[in-house]
Design a protein around this motif. Sequence first.
Motif, short mmCIF file in Angstrom:
data_model
loop_
_atom_site.label_atom_id
_atom_site.label_comp_id
_atom_site.label_asym_id
_atom_site.label_seq_id
_atom_site.Cartn_x
_atom_site.Cartn_y
_atom_site.Cartn_z
N SER A 151 -1.12 5.43 -16.82
CA SER A 151 -2.48 5.84 -16.44
C SER A 151 -3.55 5.04 -17.18
O SER A 151 -4.68 4.94 -16.72
N ASP A 154 -4.49 -1.08 -15.96
CA ASP A 154 -5.15 -1.34 -14.68
C ASP A 154 -4.11 -1.24 -13.57
O ASP A 154 -2.91 -1.38 -13.80
N THR A 155 -4.56 -0.96 -12.38
CA THR A 155 -3.66 -0.64 -11.26
C THR A 155 -2.61 -1.72 -10.98
O THR A 155 -1.42 -1.40 -10.86
N ALA A 159 1.37 -1.00 -11.45
CA ALA A 159 2.27 -1.12 -10.30
C ALA A 159 3.42 -2.07 -10.62
O ALA A 159 4.58 -1.79 -10.28
#
Length: 172
Positions: A151, A154-155, A159
Amino acid sequence: MTQLTPITRPVRAPEPQAQHLTRRQKAAIVVRFLLHEGAPLSLSDMPEDLQAALTQQIGQMRLVDRTTLAQVVAEFAQELEDIGLSFPRGLLGALNELDGKISAQTAARLRREAGVRQLGDPWDRLRALDVEALLEIVGRESTEIAAVVLSKLDTPKAATLLGALPGEQAGT
């Protein structure tokens, strides 16, 4: 009376004092010179006792002739040119220098053993790690801790990390 010539006394140049100055006095001269010239100096990284000693020395100094100033500045410049390599001071400096180059476990152990507190935002340091290092950390932690770590990333990095986790760990 008009034929009187004034007696001229030879004016003796002031004897340079640079060789009689202590290193602390020379440091005070250099710092004062740099400040006078508008150089951006940050002395806050120095140990507190050295900052205090330097400040006290500057407070004790009065006048320095131009010849002495030139000698002290030239000596300082020569010492800077003679430096081939400098090392960080103490264990904290070494750990900061080697951050990301040694394992997180070794760094943490050395900090614990030396009683060194880690400064700065730990999430920033975590975000700076590559996916390989993050995999190593997340692999040793519980699912809840791994979720918190994900969390904070960064995305795209989260991922990539999630995709690199073993199937059963990634699915929980």
